[in-house]
Design a protein around this motif. Structure first.
Motif, short mmCIF file in Angstrom:
data_model
loop_
_atom_site.label_atom_id
_atom_site.label_comp_id
_atom_site.label_asym_id
_atom_site.label_seq_id
_atom_site.Cartn_x
_atom_site.Cartn_y
_atom_site.Cartn_z
N ILE A 170 -10.49 12.40 -28.18
CA ILE A 170 -11.32 12.76 -29.32
C ILE A 170 -12.57 13.53 -28.88
CG2 ILE A 170 -10.46 10.90 -30.77
CD1 ILE A 170 -12.99 9.34 -30.23
N HIS A 173 -11.42 17.09 -27.88
CA HIS A 173 -11.06 17.83 -29.09
C HIS A 173 -12.31 18.25 -29.85
CE1 HIS A 173 -8.47 18.96 -32.47
NE2 HIS A 173 -9.39 18.42 -33.27
N GLU A 174 -13.26 17.35 -29.99
CA GLU A 174 -14.49 17.64 -30.72
C GLU A 174 -15.28 18.77 -30.06
OE1 GLU A 174 -17.58 17.21 -33.56
OE2 GLU A 174 -15.50 16.55 -33.51
N GLU A 181 -3.22 19.27 -31.15
CA GLU A 181 -2.63 19.61 -32.45
C GLU A 181 -2.66 18.47 -33.45
OE1 GLU A 181 1.61 20.28 -32.09
OE2 GLU A 181 1.67 19.04 -30.28
N TYR A 182 -3.02 17.28 -32.99
CA TYR A 182 -2.99 16.12 -33.87
C TYR A 182 -4.32 15.92 -34.59
CZ TYR A 182 0.94 15.06 -30.77
OH TYR A 182 2.10 15.14 -30.04
N ASP A 183 -4.24 15.29 -35.73
CA ASP A 183 -5.43 14.86 -36.46
C ASP A 183 -6.05 13.68 -35.71
OD1 ASP A 183 -7.36 14.04 -38.21
OD2 ASP A 183 -6.00 13.56 -39.86
N VAL A 184 -7.30 13.80 -35.31
CA VAL A 184 -7.93 12.74 -34.52
C VAL A 184 -8.77 11.81 -35.38
CG1 VAL A 184 -8.01 14.25 -32.49
CG2 VAL A 184 -10.02 14.07 -33.98
N SER A 185 -8.83 12.04 -36.67
CA SER A 185 -9.77 11.31 -37.53
C SER A 185 -9.53 9.80 -37.54
CB SER A 185 -9.73 11.87 -38.96
OG SER A 185 -8.43 11.74 -39.52
N ASN A 186 -8.27 9.37 -37.57
CA ASN A 186 -8.00 7.93 -37.61
C ASN A 186 -8.40 7.24 -36.31
OD1 ASN A 186 -6.93 7.87 -40.22
ND2 ASN A 186 -4.87 8.39 -39.52
N ARG A 188 -10.58 8.41 -34.15
CA ARG A 188 -12.04 8.49 -34.06
C ARG A 188 -12.69 7.37 -34.88
NH1 ARG A 188 -13.41 13.90 -35.80
NH2 ARG A 188 -13.03 13.10 -37.90
N GLU A 189 -12.15 7.11 -36.04
CA GLU A 189 -12.74 6.07 -36.90
C GLU A 189 -12.69 4.70 -36.24
OE1 GLU A 189 -12.01 4.02 -41.30
OE2 GLU A 189 -10.92 5.85 -40.75
N ASP A 232 0.38 6.93 -36.97
CA ASP A 232 -0.58 7.95 -36.59
C ASP A 232 -0.08 8.70 -35.35
OD1 ASP A 232 -3.56 8.96 -36.82
OD2 ASP A 232 -3.20 8.54 -34.70
#
Length: 339
Positions: A170, A173-174, A181-186, A188-189, A232
């Motif tokens: 994360i 990526h940030e 390519e993946y959504d890191v939001s979950n 990261r939360e 995820d």
């Protein structure tokens, strides 16, 4: 009544079991503090071992004459105890500090306790908890190993490794250093929530200033939940990577095996998520003629530690029903499961 003590110890927690000469558990503790000698002073370690064993003996039934119990032997199978000379020094230290508790101590790697709990005739022990380790134990007691190097240069495929890789993904990526390519939001939360922070820079404190390997590793359970309940993609990727890393430990030892079938004793909290590890683990093992029986140790390895101590120091083989101490995850040969 003869009483034999065993201690299973890792970085995060320890377990204690007191057995009689029939192999029956008389007393057990399942949530004691960690006992990895590499993470504390020797004096702190000695005090911790003493207090755990004393606490377990207090659970034994009272004797009519009011006297306490003299333990026949204490077997300690702990992470961080890989050096035989240092283990002998620790045994002498325990005897000198607490001679009233026991005079027969034996100390070995945590892998030994796991093997003795499930199959004392030998095989592979694969540990994946806070850290990771892998040991091939031959029937004559000789050994070959892969791993066990700790969190700085080892612990591949462990809960700690998964947690650190999640944090690295994360951050990189940030910062656009290595975007994925993946959504890191979950992920990261749950990282922010676990460490009770609201920005990346506050990770400095738990990672460096207040470093606690066990606490960092505990993040892995939340990543497993994210993978299982929400599918995820990043969480699943982390467990795929861990499955491959654990398989590489086993692959490193396969050329040293002469028989055509062997048991792999799987130990540690990570194997509770075997469904997340299995595909990539078996893919990495590949096509082999050797049959692997993957067995999950579902009993405390303190049982094996007690067996080890009794065998080595008291020359007594405790009668233990080993098949009750594990469940079969799968058997594997020629690139496929066998039933």
């Amino acid at each position: 009544m003869k009483v034999f003590a065993g201690i299973e110890g890792g970085a995060s927690f320890s377990k204690v079991a007191l057995l009689d000469e029939n192999g029956c558990i008389l007393s057990r503790l399942d949530a004691e503090p960690g006992s990895n000698i590499m993470l504390m002073s020797k004096q702190e370690w000695v005090d911790r071992i003493y207090q755990m064993v004393l606490k377990a003996t207090h659970q034994l039934p009272k004797r009519p004459n009011g006297e306490g119990y003299q333990l026949e032997s204490i077997g300690l199978c702990l992470s961080g105890c890989e050096n035989e000379e240092e283990n002998l020094e620790l045994c002498e230290l325990l005897k000198s500090k607490h001679p009233e508790l026991c005079q027969r101590y034996s100390i070995a790697s945590d892998t030994i306790g796991s093997m003795m709990t499930c199959n004392p005739d030998g095989g592979i022990v694969l540990i994946a908890g806070t850290g990771s380790n892998c040991l091939l134990i031959y029937s004559d007691g000789s050994q070959s190993r892969c791993g066990g190097w700790g969190h700085i240069i080892g612990d591949h495929g462990s809960a700690y490794s998964i947690s650190i890789r999640a944090i690295r993904y994360i951050i990189e990526h940030e910062e656009n250093y290595a975007p994925i390519e993946y959504d890191v939001s979950n992920v990261r939360e749950i990282v922010f929530d676990h460490f009770r922070i609201d920005n990346y820079f506050d990770l400095i404190k738990p990672l460096y200033q207040e470093f606690d390997k066990s606490y960092i590793a505990q993040l892995c359970a939340r990543i497993a939940k994210l993978a299982t309940e929400k599918n995820d993609p990043l969480a699943l990727k982390l467990f795929n990577e861990a499955g491959k890393a654990l398989a590489q430990h086993v692959k490193a030892l396969l050329p040293k095996i002469e028989q055509d079938e062997i048991s792999v004793i799987c130990v540690g909290s990570l194997f509770k998520s075997w469904s997340l590890l299995e595909n990539e683990f078996l893919n990495e093992i590949g096509h082999i003629q050797l049959k692997l029986n993957m067995l999950y140790c579902n009993a405390t390895s303190a049982i094996g530690a007690a067996y080890y101590g009794a065998k080595v120091m008291a020359k007594i083989k405790l009668p233990i029903d080993y098949e009750k101490n594990y469940q079969t995850l799968c058997s594997y040969r020629d690139g496929q499961k066998v039933y």
